[in-house]
Every structure is written in C-alpha cells, then in structure tokens.
Design a protein around this motif. Structure first.
Motif, PDB file in Angstrom:
ATOM      1  N   GLN A 189       0.818  -1.148   0.101  1.00 36.80           N
ATOM      2  CA  GLN A 189      -0.092   0.063  -0.058  1.00 36.80           C
ATOM      3  C   GLN A 189       0.862   1.198   0.107  1.00 36.80           C
ATOM      4  N   ASP A 227      -8.288  16.681   3.340  1.00 30.74           N
ATOM      5  CA  ASP A 227      -9.127  15.744   2.846  1.00 30.74           C
ATOM      6  C   ASP A 227      -8.426  15.081   1.587  1.00 30.74           C
ATOM      7  N   ASP A 230      -6.801  12.175   3.023  1.00 27.05           N
ATOM      8  CA  ASP A 230      -7.577  11.027   3.353  1.00 27.05           C
ATOM      9  C   ASP A 230      -7.918  10.302   2.314  1.00 27.05           C
ATOM     10  N   GLU A 231      -8.210  11.151   1.093  1.00 24.64           N
ATOM     11  CA  GLU A 231      -8.586  10.485  -0.195  1.00 24.64           C
ATOM     12  C   GLU A 231      -7.383   9.413  -0.830  1.00 24.64           C
ATOM     13  N   LEU A 233      -4.907   7.952   1.090  1.00 20.66           N
ATOM     14  CA  LEU A 233      -4.970   6.995   1.951  1.00 20.66           C
ATOM     15  C   LEU A 233      -6.022   6.103   1.630  1.00 20.66           C
ATOM     16  N   ARG A 234      -7.077   6.383   1.569  1.00 22.77           N
ATOM     17  CA  ARG A 234      -8.338   5.537   1.078  1.00 22.77           C
ATOM     18  C   ARG A 234      -7.965   4.809  -0.107  1.00 22.77           C
ATOM     19  N   GLU A 235      -7.444   5.355  -1.286  1.00 26.63           N
ATOM     20  CA  GLU A 235      -7.182   4.758  -2.488  1.00 26.63           C
ATOM     21  C   GLU A 235      -6.192   3.736  -2.197  1.00 26.63           C
ATOM     22  N   LYS A 237      -5.173   2.095   0.229  1.00 22.85           N
ATOM     23  CA  LYS A 237      -5.923   0.800   0.909  1.00 22.85           C
ATOM     24  C   LYS A 237      -7.084  -0.053   0.014  1.00 22.85           C
ATOM     25  N   ASP A 238      -7.181   0.292  -1.357  1.00 21.52           N
ATOM     26  CA  ASP A 238      -8.339  -0.139  -1.961  1.00 21.52           C
ATOM     27  C   ASP A 238      -7.600  -1.463  -2.361  1.00 21.52           C
TER      28      ASP A 238
END
Length: 337
Positions: A189, A227, A230-231, A233-235, A237-238
C-alpha cells in the motif's frame, strides 16, 4: 507706513497670482488704526452697517461732532472692523496678525499631504510601541510548553505570514509527510501511495509535498489538503488494484551526485606517523644547509638592498667634489627634429 509697504504688498500679491487692484483701491487708508511702524500688515474685515446697533451708531455720531470728536470717530471706525481669527501661525501673539492681508480665512491653516503621511506613520509607530510596552508582556501568561509531534501526527503544515500586511501568498498552505510515517499501511500500500502522489513524491527523501492556495483563507486551504490526504490513503488501501505492474516514475526528480571524501585521503595512524617522520627529516636538512651557509637570510638581503642607494649617493658626492678642468674639446653636432 502705507507708502513704505505698498511696493512689498503688490509684489507679494502678484506672486500669488491674485488681483491686488480692488484691495488697494477701495480700502481707505485714513480709517486704519494709528500704530508704530511694523513690517507686518494687519488685515481688517469690513462689517455691514446693518449689523451695528442704530442707537449706538447715533450716539457715536453725536460724540464725533462734539468737542472730543476725534475719539468718537476712532470708536466708530473700530466698531466696523474685525481682526483676523487666530490660527496656529499667529498663536501666542497679542493681536491676530496675518503676514498676507488678502489670504482667505481657511487658507494656510493645514499642513501638506506629505506631512500628514509622516504624522500617520508616527502614530502607527507609537501604537506598536504601546503594544510592545503594555500588552505583549501579558502574553507570557498564555505561553505553553513545546510538545514535539508524536507518531500519530505525521502531517506537517507550513504557513506564510507578512506580519499584518495583506499579500496574495499569505493564504498558501504547504503540507509534507513521509510515507514511512504511515504505520497503518503495508509495504504494498505504501508503494501504491508513492505512485498515486506522482510528481509530488521525492524519491531521495521519501517525502510527499503538496500545497494549496485556491481558497481565500488558510483554514480552507488546510482543510482541502487534509481531505486530499484522506482520499489518497483511502485509494492506497483499496485492494482492487495495487499498481504493482506500474513502475515508479522518477523522471520529474533530478538526482544530484554529492561528492564524497576519498577513502585514500582519510587520516589514519600510519599516515600520521609518516607525516611526522617527513617533517623531522625536512627540519634536519634545513639545519644542515644553514650551517653550510646555503640558506638565504631574507633579513640580511633586505638590509643590503637598503644600504646600496646610500653607497651610490656617497659615490656621486665624491665625483662632484673633484676639481673640474677646462672645457672639453669636441665638435657640436646638430640634431634634426
């Protein structure tokens, strides 16, 4: 008085580009107050006759026709006159005096614009001096001890301020973070996060840097960067696509080669011993040459160079002291120029 200052007044009024004829022609001289000679003129403002009390005017006219008529005429003329209003130009004088009789009432009572600017600057400096003297010491009660950021605060924000002045770059906010500080990411990741960062990733320092100045305030720009992280990190972890087949592009970064100190030049104990022996041999060789007279003494050479001009001067003095014989025989040759 009037005759002596007539030329001066006309010259002063002509320099001010004003008409002097009405002021000189229509104003009588006999009604002016008798006073000693002075280079400063009084300015009188005529009043309307309707402003004078009729009863008082009749009494004054009757007194003017009486035995003391001169005093009555003087009081009647003084009643119809008014002195110039006092300004800062004649403050402290017994009588309000104006050096230029035809000035307006409101003219010359203010300072220029540049002087107003200097006064405003002085007021501002005094304002900040009062703040520094009385209010800034009170800020010590609000001081807090410095606490270094912990491991759960990997984001570093940087702001720009111009100490109260408005500037377009004041709203800009910069954000930096290291990918290794993201402990909740796995190695796969973390590599995906580097690829998502793109040109904002520095492969040498392993730091992602981004900035924002789209909004009007620093708080809005900081919120937008938060923000955005955060986006990312979200991508990262996908698990749908890990981007393992996409190579990391580092063409945007220029790798600079830093020169390193050669290992051969490192001072070791063996090199120190060799240098000490070499210096001892050089000192012994210089001492041997000095004993044989092979070493040049610089001080002695300088003293000899200073002594040579004295010897030459003494030789020329001896030649001048020799007796001169008759004129030498010879032929004069003309020189063409």
């Amino acid at each position: 008085m009037a005759t002596a200052l007539q030329g001066f007044r006309l010259a002063t009024r002509s320099c001010k580009c004003r008409s002097a004829a009405p002021n000189c022609a229509t104003r009588p001289i006999g009604n002016r107050r008798q006073r000693p000679f002075s280079a400063t003129a009084f300015q009188w403002l005529e009043k309307e006759k309707d402003d004078i009390d009729p009863a008082l005017s009749a009494a004054l006219e009757k007194a003017a026709k009486g035995p003391d008529g001169q005093h009555g005429q003087y009081l009647q003329s003084e009643l119809r006159k008014e002195r110039v209003a006092k300004t800062f130009m004649n403050e402290g004088e017994d009588e309000a005096v104006d050096g230029f009789p035809d000035y307006d009432d409101d003219e010359g009572e203010d300072i220029p614009t540049l002087a107003h600017g200097e006064l405003e600057h002085h007021r501002e400096m005094r304002h900040y001096a009062r703040l520094a003297a009385w209010e800034m010491p009170m800020l010590a009660t609000l001081a807090k001890p410095f606490v270094p950021p912990s491991a759960d605060m990997p984001l570093r924000f940087r702001y720009t301020t111009y100490m109260g002045e408005q500037h377009p770059a004041e709203k800009k906010v910069c954000l930096e973070f290291c990918t290794e500080d993201m402990h909740d990411l796995s190695p796969v990741q973390r590599e995906k996060l580097k690829r998502l960062a793109g040109v904002r990733y520095n492969p040498e320092t392993d730091i992602v840097k981004m900035s924002c100045e789209m909004f009007e305030t620093q708080a809005q720009n900081k919120r937008y960067l938060g923000d955005l992280v955060d986006e990312l990190l979200r991508e990262a972890k996908d698990p749908t696509d890990t981007f393992e087949d996409v190579p990391l592009d580092t063409r945007h970064h220029t790798f600079k080669t830093k020169p390193k100190f050669p290992k051969e030049w490192v001072m070791t104990e063996e090199r120190q011993k060799a240098l000490a022996e070499y210096r001892e041999k050089a000192a012994a060789l210089d001492e041997h040459r000095m004993l044989q007279g092979q070493v040049v003494d610089g001080v002695q050479r300088i003293e000899e160079a200073y002594a040579k001009p004295q010897q030459v001067a003494e030789t020329l003095t001896d030649i001048d002291a020799l007796p001169r014989t008759g004129r030498a025989k010879g032929r004069t040759v003309a020189v063409r120029r």
